[in-house]
Design a protein around this motif. Structure first.
Motif, PDB file in Angstrom:
ATOM      1  N   SER A 118      21.199   8.073  44.608  1.00 55.60           N
ATOM      2  CA  SER A 118      21.031   8.638  43.263  1.00 55.60           C
ATOM      3  C   SER A 118      19.617   8.397  42.729  1.00 55.60           C
ATOM      4  N   HIS A 165      18.031  -4.169  42.297  1.00 62.10           N
ATOM      5  CA  HIS A 165      18.354  -4.827  41.032  1.00 62.10           C
ATOM      6  C   HIS A 165      18.351  -6.342  41.246  1.00 62.10           C
ATOM      7  N   THR A 188      18.133 -10.235  41.126  1.00 61.75           N
ATOM      8  CA  THR A 188      18.531 -10.980  39.925  1.00 61.75           C
ATOM      9  C   THR A 188      17.373 -11.438  39.040  1.00 61.75           C
ATOM     10  N   CYS A 195      15.150  -8.660  37.661  1.00 64.45           N
ATOM     11  CA  CYS A 195      15.854  -7.941  36.587  1.00 64.45           C
ATOM     12  C   CYS A 195      15.939  -8.770  35.313  1.00 64.45           C
ATOM     13  N   ALA A 196      15.999 -10.092  35.454  1.00 62.60           N
ATOM     14  CA  ALA A 196      16.047 -10.938  34.250  1.00 62.60           C
ATOM     15  C   ALA A 196      14.754 -10.780  33.445  1.00 62.60           C
ATOM     16  N   TRP A 197      13.605 -10.700  34.142  1.00 65.80           N
ATOM     17  CA  TRP A 197      12.336 -10.427  33.450  1.00 65.80           C
ATOM     18  C   TRP A 197      12.345  -9.002  32.890  1.00 65.80           C
ATOM     19  N   ALA A 240      14.801  -7.214  31.928  1.00 72.01           N
ATOM     20  CA  ALA A 240      15.702  -7.062  30.777  1.00 72.01           C
ATOM     21  C   ALA A 240      15.028  -7.529  29.490  1.00 72.01           C
ATOM     22  N   ARG A 241      14.099  -8.463  29.603  1.00 70.38           N
ATOM     23  CA  ARG A 241      13.337  -8.892  28.419  1.00 70.38           C
ATOM     24  C   ARG A 241      12.070  -8.061  28.242  1.00 70.38           C
ATOM     25  N   PHE A 247      11.288   1.992  29.750  1.00 68.09           N
ATOM     26  CA  PHE A 247      12.697   2.330  29.897  1.00 68.09           C
ATOM     27  C   PHE A 247      12.785   3.827  30.173  1.00 68.09           C
ATOM     28  N   LEU A 267      15.693   6.982  31.589  1.00 73.36           N
ATOM     29  CA  LEU A 267      17.035   7.342  32.059  1.00 73.36           C
ATOM     30  C   LEU A 267      16.959   8.053  33.398  1.00 73.36           C
ATOM     31  N   ILE A 268      17.980   7.851  34.202  1.00 71.82           N
ATOM     32  CA  ILE A 268      18.117   8.551  35.469  1.00 71.82           C
ATOM     33  C   ILE A 268      18.457  10.019  35.175  1.00 71.82           C
ATOM     34  N   GLY A 269      18.089  10.908  36.089  1.00 70.79           N
ATOM     35  CA  GLY A 269      18.501  12.306  35.910  1.00 70.79           C
ATOM     36  C   GLY A 269      17.352  13.296  35.931  1.00 70.79           C
ATOM     37  N   ARG A 271      11.889  -1.459  32.803  1.00 63.51           N
ATOM     38  CA  ARG A 271      12.557  -2.158  31.711  1.00 63.51           C
ATOM     39  C   ARG A 271      14.071  -1.908  31.683  1.00 63.51           C
ATOM     40  N   SER A 272      14.817  -2.991  31.560  1.00 68.53           N
ATOM     41  CA  SER A 272      16.283  -2.960  31.451  1.00 68.53           C
ATOM     42  C   SER A 272      16.956  -2.364  32.686  1.00 68.53           C
ATOM     43  N   HIS A 273      16.231  -2.245  33.780  1.00 72.19           N
ATOM     44  CA  HIS A 273      16.767  -1.542  34.933  1.00 72.19           C
ATOM     45  C   HIS A 273      16.626  -2.345  36.223  1.00 72.19           C
TER      46      HIS A 273
END
Lengths: 235, 235, 235, 235
Positions: B85, B107, B109, B112-114, B116-117, B141, B143-145, B168-170
């Motif tokens: 995807s 993803h 760990t 992704c923790a960095w 997410a902030r 940030f 979105l997929i698609g 970011r957040s991904h």
């Protein structure tokens, strides 16, 4: 492999090549290394040589045959590949610490976390007193490319009885009377760096009495195990 | 498997299929992925094609045969299954970064923790200076698609010499001159994200001098390993 | 094993026994369980039965043959051993959630750490929006021995679209349209519980826009993978 | 191995040797030990003897044949190698806790992190109530070399129903009605020490009602599993 005629009984190189190759798998087993980082070397008994990992080769691809033999200036004596990029540091240690028979370098996670802050690991566990006899000290920041790293290792270890030093912002170097003892010190270094880190996350570990540290270290270095003195420091 | 007549010597596809399939196992080995998340792709040398993982298939079920071949618009050229995807993001990178030969997405760990902030990982370890040459930056940030993710990756990497970007957040996207270099960057990204995180839990890591970061990065990209320049960035 | 005459084609039990036995190994692979803790069950299609792990048996000792078949009251229909001590909770879920085809229970570390504080895991990662569509909610404290746990699971999930619930001071229950989807939800639950925990250790993860969470969840549940809708919730 | 004539049916030693050797692999599997640290012992039913690991031998090198048989003073009765350096502590426990059939010692990371601060692990998880029935207590600091450690273990356990004790600045000792139960307690001790640690990193775990702890502990010790009472404490 290696099924040809056996080497003369007085040639220690084949067994040292195998030992160094095999010990790298302990770094993998204990998750002290990723990708091609990290290296083990061993002094060749009775010769001014040591055996070390080739540079940039996968742990799956290591074998006794592709280990590199260097002299104590770090120059290649036998081997098709380039030696580890840390070879100069290993060579410096062998030149300046005659009782050291093995050297290990890793970027193991918790030890490097202390090294990045330039903080020694305090001696607050009996297992740490056993193996290290004191805190695990921090060595100076040093760039790769000359004798700076080797010098930093030797000067720091000269002032401590720990067989491990955390090189600032870089990683761990350990020494031992042989390569196996140096690998053990690298495994124990990460283990205690992790446990003390986790303990300190929720408060302050209780101090050990320095006299108890001395008693534990003395007993462990002289009594533990099957074969008498097991000093990993090689001193 | 694949024991039929060998492909013509000038067809790079079979070896690229095998390489992409095999490299996914490195993501498993270094615990960068769970379940079916994460993907590796490789540009097919000399063709406007790349090979990528099928969507939603277990890591145990991957093989050279079920890898998907796409053109640089991300449309399937060969393959029974739907492609990852994240195919559009990989395709965008190949279209806009001509020296990139491999792309990896995880993803993992700590990275992704960095992410997410929305915080970059500061460059405070020599191994990080070697591989990344600076902080690991954060992308927008997205979105997929559509092309938003690909655009975010390319625009962020254009301003940094790091081969890794934390979206970011991904999660993480890494690039390399080939797929193996991109996988190495993904492994190293998680390793340094973890070590720097742990170091910061108990204080502030000491900064590296920017000139030392430059020296380390230059040396590593040009000297380390067996085959000369090992630039994972592919630039 | 099981090399006797094949079962009638219309008997789903042998394949469900094998699936449930095999899926327990995924709990081991992703380190969601220790010793004999944790369990997976699957509804038997077309029958008022489900298959579940025996109680207190090692993961190494599980096989299709020693799985236990229960009716929807949790009473044993086939099996030599006692069923999982969590059987009543599984049975309650199957009785009250007719679209659920699989249930998983673990004490996975990071999810339990949130459960011990009674705190939901906030939805701050796109992978979490994909799989859970919102925060992972906390269910009530409930003692084992009657329908309290089952009731707590069902009442909590009724108010959320997450396929996972953190039962306070206890552990995780997940549901899915089949057992594999429930296991996936258990794996993803621990993965995001870990990543969000680690992110929050050094600051506050950035929020996701609720409209973006909706878009991500809708797309993932309807587009991702090879076989159309993959809703792990089973709704 | 061991393919010679079977021992007389009334000799329990061969099966105890095998059990103790095999159970050490569980310490490895659950990552409770590194290098040669940690040990398991089992009382020989009907005799004033116990079987324990040799000192300083790799986990890969353990076999039923090299396990050491000691009397209850800790003196070697059978075995070529020196027994574990913790043998005196095991012997003390067997002399003073007649219902104990197995003893385990580890330096597992999270349990040691609590032990280094001298803090008991609070009982805030139902799985912890099941297995430990209360907090996991801390025993005194004690030096190796005489009965101090054994005395500290026995006196601490006498005041608690937990089968595990955290010896201050040192590590974990667990007991059970047999060696397998003691190993289970060691595995569960690390598991709950880790989960409660992680939970407390971001706040305070919610307390359990002492009456609920009692109900959970009573039920688990008497109902769970296949064979009736499973009390790991061996009391």
């Amino acid at each position: 492999m290696a099924s040809a005629a056996p080497p003369p009984a007085d040639n220690p190189l084949p067994s040292i090549r195998r030992q160094v190759s095999d010990l790298h798998q302990e770094l993998v087993r204990y998750q002290l290394v990723v990708w091609t980082a990290g290296n083990v070397s061993a002094r060749v008994p009775g010769r001014d040589l040591f055996v070390i990992k080739p540079s940039g080769v996968d742990y799956d691809g290591l074998s006794p045959q592709n280990m590199i033999v260097c002299d104590l200036d770090g120059d290649v004596v036998e081997g098709e590949l380039a030696p580890s990029s840390d070879t100069a540091a290993h060579a410096y240690v062998y030149r300046h610490m005659p009782t050291v028979g093995g050297v290990v370098h890793t970027h193991s996670t918790y030890a490097c976390a202390w090294a990045a802050r330039g903080e020694p690991v305090p001696c607050v566990l009996t297992a740490m007193a056993d193996e290290f006899g004191a805190e695990i000290p921090v060595g100076p920041f040093a760039l790769i490319g000359d004798d700076s790293i080797g010098k930093g290792i030797v000067e720091t270890l000269a002032q401590h009885r720990s067989p491990a030093v955390l090189m600032r912002s870089h990683g761990v170097f350990t020494v031992g009377r042989d390569a196996r003892a140096a690998v053990k010190a690298a495994v124990m270094c990460e283990d205690v760096a992790r446990t003390v880190h986790i303990s300190r996350q929720l408060g302050e570990p209780l101090p050990l009495d320095p006299a108890d540290i001395d008693r534990l270290h003395d007993r462990y270095q002289n009594v533990y195990g099957q074969t008498g003195p097991s000093a990993s420091r090689g001193a």
